[in-house]
Structures are given as C-alpha cells and as structure tokens.
Design a protein around this motif. Sequence first.
Motif, PDB file in Angstrom:
ATOM      1  N   TYR A 117       0.842  -1.190   0.000  1.00 53.77           N
ATOM      2  CA  TYR A 117       0.000   0.000   0.000  1.00 53.77           C
ATOM      3  C   TYR A 117       0.884   1.249   0.000  1.00 53.77           C
ATOM      4  O   TYR A 117       2.072   1.184   0.296  1.00 53.77           O
ATOM      5  N   ASN A 118       0.298   2.370  -0.314  1.00 54.88           N
ATOM      6  CA  ASN A 118       1.073   3.605  -0.436  1.00 54.88           C
ATOM      7  C   ASN A 118       1.033   4.466   0.819  1.00 54.88           C
ATOM      8  O   ASN A 118       1.322   5.663   0.765  1.00 54.88           O
ATOM      9  N   ASP A 119       0.657   3.864   1.931  1.00 53.78           N
ATOM     10  CA  ASP A 119       0.681   4.606   3.186  1.00 53.78           C
ATOM     11  C   ASP A 119       2.131   4.904   3.567  1.00 53.78           C
ATOM     12  O   ASP A 119       2.975   4.001   3.530  1.00 53.78           O
ATOM     13  N   PRO A 120       2.441   6.133   3.942  1.00 55.77           N
ATOM     14  CA  PRO A 120       3.812   6.428   4.368  1.00 55.77           C
ATOM     15  C   PRO A 120       4.121   5.792   5.717  1.00 55.77           C
ATOM     16  O   PRO A 120       3.212   5.583   6.530  1.00 55.77           O
ATOM     17  N   MET A 121       5.375   5.468   5.940  1.00 53.64           N
ATOM     18  CA  MET A 121       5.801   5.001   7.260  1.00 53.64           C
ATOM     19  C   MET A 121       5.583   6.160   8.236  1.00 53.64           C
ATOM     20  O   MET A 121       6.199   7.219   8.080  1.00 53.64           O
ATOM     21  N   PRO A 122       4.702   6.004   9.223  1.00 53.64           N
ATOM     22  CA  PRO A 122       4.303   7.181  10.004  1.00 53.64           C
ATOM     23  C   PRO A 122       5.354   7.719  10.974  1.00 53.64           C
ATOM     24  O   PRO A 122       5.575   8.932  11.038  1.00 53.64           O
ATOM     25  N   THR A 123       6.003   6.839  11.726  1.00 53.19           N
ATOM     26  CA  THR A 123       6.898   7.297  12.784  1.00 53.19           C
ATOM     27  C   THR A 123       8.172   6.464  12.813  1.00 53.19           C
ATOM     28  O   THR A 123       8.245   5.383  12.213  1.00 53.19           O
ATOM     29  N   LEU A 124       9.143   6.964  13.553  1.00 49.30           N
ATOM     30  CA  LEU A 124      10.375   6.206  13.746  1.00 49.30           C
ATOM     31  C   LEU A 124      10.083   4.911  14.493  1.00 49.30           C
ATOM     32  O   LEU A 124      10.648   3.856  14.174  1.00 49.30           O
ATOM     33  N   ALA A 125       9.179   4.963  15.474  1.00 47.97           N
ATOM     34  CA  ALA A 125       8.825   3.754  16.220  1.00 47.97           C
ATOM     35  C   ALA A 125       8.184   2.717  15.305  1.00 47.97           C
ATOM     36  O   ALA A 125       8.448   1.507  15.435  1.00 47.97           O
TER      37      ALA A 125
END
Length: 287
Positions: A117-125
């Motif tokens: 999917y094209n969801d961005p990686m949200p956080t460093l965690a």
Amino acid sequence: MSVVEAPRDGAAFCADLVRTHDFVRYASTLFLPGPERRALLAIYAFNIEVARVHEQVSQPLPGEMRLQWWTDMLAGTGHGGVEGNPVAAELLYAIRNHRLPVSPFSGLVEEHQFDLYNDPMPTLAALEGYLDATASVLFAQATRVVARPSEAIDHLARHAGLAQGMAQVIAALGRDASRQQLFLPLQLLQQHGSSTEEVFAGKPTPNIRAAIDQLAEEAQGHLKTAFGLLADVPSGVRPIFLPLAHVRRELSRARRVDSDPFVPKPVSRLRALWTLWRAARTEEFGR
C-alpha cells in the motif's frame, strides 16, 4: 527428526537469486561452511521473494494473494504446496534440518503487507517495529543455523537489523519515491519542515537532507551498539554479521554533504567483497 533431502538444483537456484539481488549477504555466506551456507542462502532467497512481491504487482490484492501463499506454505496448508518452487522447498529443508522456528518467518511475511500500500511510514517507532520483524528477524534466524539461540545473539540481531534496515531505507529513497512509497518516517520529515510531496518530487532539499541525517544518526547508534555486542557472541556466529561492515561504509557515504539521496548508488560487487574480506580479518569479526 528425519530430514528429506531437497533437490540440489533448488540450492543452486537460491544461490543465484541471492547473488543477483542481495550480493552483500551472498558474499557473507562465503565465509561459512557448505551445509550452513546452503541453509542461509535458502533463508535469504525466501526474504528476497517476499520483499519483492510489491515490485511484481500493480494492485494490492494480487500481492496479498502471493504473500498468503507463503503464509499457507509455512503453516503446512494445501494452498502453499512447494511443487515447482525451489525457494520454498529449500526453506522447508533448512527449517527441518536446523530446527528453525517457523513463526518468525510467518511474521516477516505478514509485516511485508505494508509494502503493498502507499501509506507512508508514520513514525520512527513504526519503522523500528517493521525492521524488528523483517531485517532483525533475518539476522536472528540466520544465527540459529550456526549456533544455539541466546539472549546475547538476539540482542545483537535486533540492533544489526535496525542499523541495516535504516541504511537500506536511505539507499532506496529515490527508488521508493518514484513508486510513490515512503519508508523514511513521515515524523522525521515533518520535524524538519518537509513532506511526502517534497520527497515524491525527487529533488533534494535541506529539509529532506536533515531528515535523512537524523535517520542515519539513529542507524549509526544501532550500528555502534551491534559492533560492541559482537564480542559477546560465539565466534562462529560473527560471519552472519559481516554485512554490517558494508552498512558502516554506506552510512558514511550517505552522510556526505554532496550525496544526492535520489541518485541510485549501485553496489560494486568487488568493493563489497573487499569490504567484507577486510572486516573478516579484523578482531571484531575474527574467530
């Protein structure tokens, strides 16, 4: 446990796949005995097959179906038969022969659903969780081929996977951006005044550079920890971690001010071999 020998042509297929698509790991196996090397190449070939699924489909559903095949195969259900799949046959042989736990492999497959999917990686965690289940698991499973599992080895594997995975996120930024994918945490971009759209434009900016530098610094911290932990594990395990020498070099190159993160930087096979050979002769990796 009785072990059914897998066809040797499957081993050759896995070796060629890893040599073509993950040469650094392939080179690291050259420092290990034949039986162990065969099992490692099966594990690494499996990782390549799963990680490449998102490159081979244009829609998420076919990708989900391909990943489900691997899940079924590992679970031993009928829809995941290994007929005609040399990587699956070799992986099952390695699992049986070296008594490897199956659940980490299944978890790796499940984690790669994110890629579809094209969801961005949200956080460093979130990135750390993703890498724990993929890159770190790969190191941990590989070590089980050559040594009994231990807390010290698992600790090393976790930091090694985080360092390598973060370095790969940086190296693949341009390729991923061209596909409208983002593994560089959105959190870091926003902290430095950048955005998904700016990355997808494919032009380096000071804001993007700052986010990359922060991720490289995180990776460098994990790499330093991993090198410090090498002395705590059996010497026979250390060749598994030889790719860290390449990670160290790649992070150094990525942090150069004149480095364009959107320009692909092919890995020279000769350079990779030389880097790993030199590392193998040092006290860090020495037997």
